[in-house]
Scaffold this motif. Sequence first.
Motif, PDB file in Angstrom:
ATOM      1  N   VAL A  86       0.865  -1.177   0.000  1.00 22.41           N
ATOM      2  CA  VAL A  86       0.000   0.000   0.000  1.00 22.41           C
ATOM      3  C   VAL A  86       0.902   1.227   0.000  1.00 22.41           C
ATOM      4  CG1 VAL A  86      -1.749   1.242   1.323  1.00 22.41           C
ATOM      5  CG2 VAL A  86      -1.773  -1.255   1.268  1.00 22.41           C
ATOM      6  N   LYS A  87       0.501   2.255  -0.696  1.00 22.14           N
ATOM      7  CA  LYS A  87       1.285   3.486  -0.726  1.00 22.14           C
ATOM      8  C   LYS A  87       1.367   4.080   0.675  1.00 22.14           C
ATOM      9  CE  LYS A  87       0.006   4.587  -5.440  1.00 22.14           C
ATOM     10  NZ  LYS A  87      -0.713   5.510  -6.328  1.00 22.14           N
ATOM     11  N   GLU A  88       2.510   4.673   0.966  1.00 23.28           N
ATOM     12  CA  GLU A  88       2.757   5.210   2.305  1.00 23.28           C
ATOM     13  C   GLU A  88       1.714   6.246   2.722  1.00 23.28           C
ATOM     14  OE1 GLU A  88       4.494   4.998   5.816  1.00 23.28           O
ATOM     15  OE2 GLU A  88       5.220   3.852   4.110  1.00 23.28           O
ATOM     16  N   GLU A  89       1.282   7.110   1.815  1.00 24.44           N
ATOM     17  CA  GLU A  89       0.309   8.147   2.160  1.00 24.44           C
ATOM     18  C   GLU A  89      -1.082   7.569   2.428  1.00 24.44           C
ATOM     19  OE1 GLU A  89       0.734   7.967  -2.323  1.00 24.44           O
ATOM     20  OE2 GLU A  89       2.149   8.276  -0.699  1.00 24.44           O
ATOM     21  N   GLN A  93      -2.081   2.889   9.828  1.00 24.73           N
ATOM     22  CA  GLN A  93      -1.480   2.176  10.952  1.00 24.73           C
ATOM     23  C   GLN A  93      -0.726   0.987  10.400  1.00 24.73           C
ATOM     24  OE1 GLN A  93      -4.010   1.742  14.289  1.00 24.73           O
ATOM     25  NE2 GLN A  93      -2.831   0.063  15.163  1.00 24.73           N
ATOM     26  N   ARG A  94       0.503   0.761  10.902  1.00 20.08           N
ATOM     27  CA  ARG A  94       1.315  -0.358  10.426  1.00 20.08           C
ATOM     28  C   ARG A  94       1.832  -1.121  11.634  1.00 20.08           C
ATOM     29  NH1 ARG A  94       5.222  -0.235   5.546  1.00 20.08           N
ATOM     30  NH2 ARG A  94       3.696   1.352   5.101  1.00 20.08           N
TER      31      ARG A  94
END
Length: 145
Positions: A86-89, A93-94
């Motif tokens: 998934v794109k960072e932007e 939550q990771r």
Amino acid sequence: MALIPFEPFRNVDGWKRDFDRLFNDFPAFVRGDQQFGAHRIDVHETAEEVVASCDLPGLEKKEDVQIDVQGNMLTLAGSINRTHEVKEEQMHQRERFFGRFHRSVTLPSAVDEDGIKASYRNGVLEIRMRKLQPPPRKQIDIEFH
């Protein structure tokens, strides 16, 4: 009054075990290190074997993990990859682990390196290691004069 001999290093093994337990159980997010302690390992033994179970969700193929046993040290190393990044932007939550991992634990008994079997099911890697049988004790004959 009974005299007890002074043994300054009597408790060193207990201290080492307590320190290992403290740092292995210390949460990874507090340390800021995903790799250290991210994968928990349970080790138990039966009369015939030592069994290690490790949670490794996300493994896609057996080439992604290496198992090494030297002496009484078990080492797991490998990588967990994400196929749907998934794109960072877009990430809010990771928490799920991905990337390289490396973990070593001391085994409670010597094991036969040729008698190791591993299986992976439902995100759990189970390693079964046959114990080495200790050589029979030899009775030493005393020449008594």
